[in-house]
Design an enzyme around this catalytic site. Structure first.
Site, mmCIF file in Angstrom:
data_model
loop_
_atom_site.group_PDB
_atom_site.id
_atom_site.type_symbol
_atom_site.label_atom_id
_atom_site.label_comp_id
_atom_site.label_asym_id
_atom_site.label_seq_id
_atom_site.Cartn_x
_atom_site.Cartn_y
_atom_site.Cartn_z
ATOM 1 N N ASN A 12 0.884 -0.973 0.076
ATOM 2 C CA ASN A 12 -0.050 -0.031 -0.117
ATOM 3 C C ASN A 12 1.035 1.189 -0.074
ATOM 4 O O ASN A 12 1.404 1.535 1.125
ATOM 5 C CB ASN A 12 -1.044 -0.076 1.370
ATOM 6 C CG ASN A 12 -1.726 1.254 1.484
ATOM 7 O OD1 ASN A 12 -2.049 2.064 0.458
ATOM 8 N ND2 ASN A 12 -2.265 1.632 2.595
ATOM 9 N N TRP A 13 0.933 1.758 -1.200
ATOM 10 C CA TRP A 13 1.850 3.006 -1.249
ATOM 11 C C TRP A 13 1.443 4.281 -0.516
ATOM 12 O O TRP A 13 2.081 5.355 -0.652
ATOM 13 C CB TRP A 13 2.112 3.360 -2.659
ATOM 14 C CG TRP A 13 3.011 2.217 -3.474
ATOM 15 C CD1 TRP A 13 3.542 1.136 -2.845
ATOM 16 C CD2 TRP A 13 3.244 2.065 -4.921
ATOM 17 N NE1 TRP A 13 4.148 0.124 -3.873
ATOM 18 C CE2 TRP A 13 3.924 0.924 -5.093
ATOM 19 C CE3 TRP A 13 2.934 3.016 -5.984
ATOM 20 C CZ2 TRP A 13 4.525 0.695 -6.262
ATOM 21 C CZ3 TRP A 13 3.379 2.622 -7.287
ATOM 22 C CH2 TRP A 13 4.037 1.356 -7.301
ATOM 23 N N GLU A 100 -6.740 4.396 7.913
ATOM 24 C CA GLU A 100 -6.576 5.845 7.488
ATOM 25 C C GLU A 100 -7.875 6.541 6.955
ATOM 26 O O GLU A 100 -8.196 7.721 7.069
ATOM 27 C CB GLU A 100 -5.187 6.242 6.765
ATOM 28 C CG GLU A 100 -4.031 6.150 7.531
ATOM 29 C CD GLU A 100 -2.842 5.511 6.814
ATOM 30 O OE1 GLU A 100 -2.780 5.513 5.561
ATOM 31 O OE2 GLU A 100 -2.087 4.855 7.502
ATOM 32 N N GLU A 170 -5.547 -5.383 10.467
ATOM 33 C CA GLU A 170 -4.664 -4.317 10.522
ATOM 34 C C GLU A 170 -4.636 -3.587 11.805
ATOM 35 O O GLU A 170 -5.572 -2.743 11.935
ATOM 36 C CB GLU A 170 -4.730 -3.286 9.426
ATOM 37 C CG GLU A 170 -4.217 -3.797 7.929
ATOM 38 C CD GLU A 170 -3.747 -2.913 7.020
ATOM 39 O OE1 GLU A 170 -2.804 -2.977 6.654
ATOM 40 O OE2 GLU A 170 -4.194 -2.058 6.818
ATOM 41 N N GLY A 237 2.986 -1.272 4.094
ATOM 42 C CA GLY A 237 2.862 0.143 4.026
ATOM 43 C C GLY A 237 4.247 0.412 3.585
ATOM 44 O O GLY A 237 4.788 0.338 2.697
ATOM 45 N N GLY A 238 4.907 1.032 4.797
ATOM 46 C CA GLY A 238 6.294 1.762 4.629
ATOM 47 C C GLY A 238 7.298 0.908 3.824
ATOM 48 O O GLY A 238 8.049 1.528 2.954
HETATM 49 C C1 PEP Z 1 -0.652 -0.159 5.632
HETATM 50 O O1 PEP Z 1 -0.729 1.107 5.238
HETATM 51 O O2 PEP Z 1 -1.712 -0.756 5.504
HETATM 52 C C2 PEP Z 1 0.247 -0.587 6.648
HETATM 53 C C3 PEP Z 1 0.173 -1.758 7.318
HETATM 54 O O3 PEP Z 1 1.328 0.239 7.062
HETATM 55 P P1 PEP Z 1 3.041 -0.164 7.739
HETATM 56 O O4 PEP Z 1 3.196 -1.256 7.011
HETATM 57 O O5 PEP Z 1 3.697 0.999 7.245
HETATM 58 O O6 PEP Z 1 2.549 -0.395 9.095
#
Ligand code: PEP
Length: 254
Positions: A12-13, A100, A170, A237-238
């Protein structure tokens, strides 16, 4: 991970990268993908880059998705995008209810079932994100929160619709924080979700549905997460923004 469910690794960018970096990244991922037989890989790109990103991904098993959609098929909804628009620029899937969207932009639970229906109507594969906030976990309300989110999003779905759906668990406190759920926490939440699906939508759906874990996934923790029975993939995500982090996650050794 069960033998019957294909591992699903998704990036997920979010609102990151520019056009040129997005294209470099998708080219790198595409170049390293195998035939896609043993794992499904997808990226959720910013909508304005979907056409370019999906053009690069074309001809490969790489999936390309949008990070959000609105449920109406069109009309006076300034700033929103509907499923047919996203399909037209090459998306084949869409995130629904990312934390988010729920907590920064205040999207209510009631929207999620409408979005899932709209995604399915428009031939997009929805990934429904669910998860509790820190205070809810501390207050032992995780199961209650998951139940409410699942109930409001999925209660009317038919078995053939559930087949096209993926769930991402999540925990909000693990997203972008570097704090990953422990194997016990992830195992318990995933088992709860699968049991809920089996009870409400049928045993076959419960067995077939893929449940991804998301929240600070990295090359260091992906293998342990994927070893859990009810974890069928990861939403990243990151770490999905950097090839030196995302490629080892995609290529984790089962
Ligand atoms: C996400 O954006 O769904 C996520 C899990 O972010 P991160 O991996 O940065 O925690």
């Amino acid at each position: 991970m069960s033998d019957g469910r294909k591992p699903y690794i998704a990036g997920n960018w979010k609102m990151n990268l520019d056009r040129s970096k997005a294209l470099d990244l998708i080219k790198t991922i595409k170049g390293r993908l195998g035939d896609g037989n043993d794992r499904e890989v997808a990226v959720f790109a910013p909508s304005v880059y979907l056409a370019d990103v999906s053009a690069v991904a074309q001809g490969s098993p790489l999936g390309v998705g949008a990070q959000n959609m609105y449920y109406e098929p069109g009309g006076a909804f300034t700033g929103e995008l509907c499923g047919t628009m996203l399909r037209e620029v090459g998306a084949d899937r869409v995130l629904v209810g990312h934390s988010e969207r729920r907590h920064v932009f205040g999207e209510p639970d009631e929207w999620m079932s409408r979005k899932i229906r709209a995604a399915l109507r428009d031939s997009l594969l929805p990934v429904l994100c669910v998860g509790e906030r820190l205070e809810e976990r501390k207050g032992n309300k995780t199961d209650r929160v998951l139940k409410k989110q699942l109930e409001s999003a999925l209660i009317d779905l038919q078995a053939d619709e559930v087949r096209r759906l993926t769930i991402a668990y999540e925990p909000v406190w693990a997203i972008g924080t570097g704090e990953v759920a422990t194997p016990d926490q992830a195992a318990a939440a995933h088992a709860f979700i699968r049991k809920w699906i089996a009870q409400k939508l049928g045993a076959e759906s419960g067995e077939a549905i893929r449940i991804l874990y998301g929240g600070s996934v990295s090359p260091d923790n992906v293998k342990a997460l994927m070893a859990l029975d009810d974890v069928d993939g990861v939403l990243v995500g990151g770490a999905s923004l950097k090839p030196d982090l995302f490629l080892p996650i995609i290529e984790y050794d089962s």
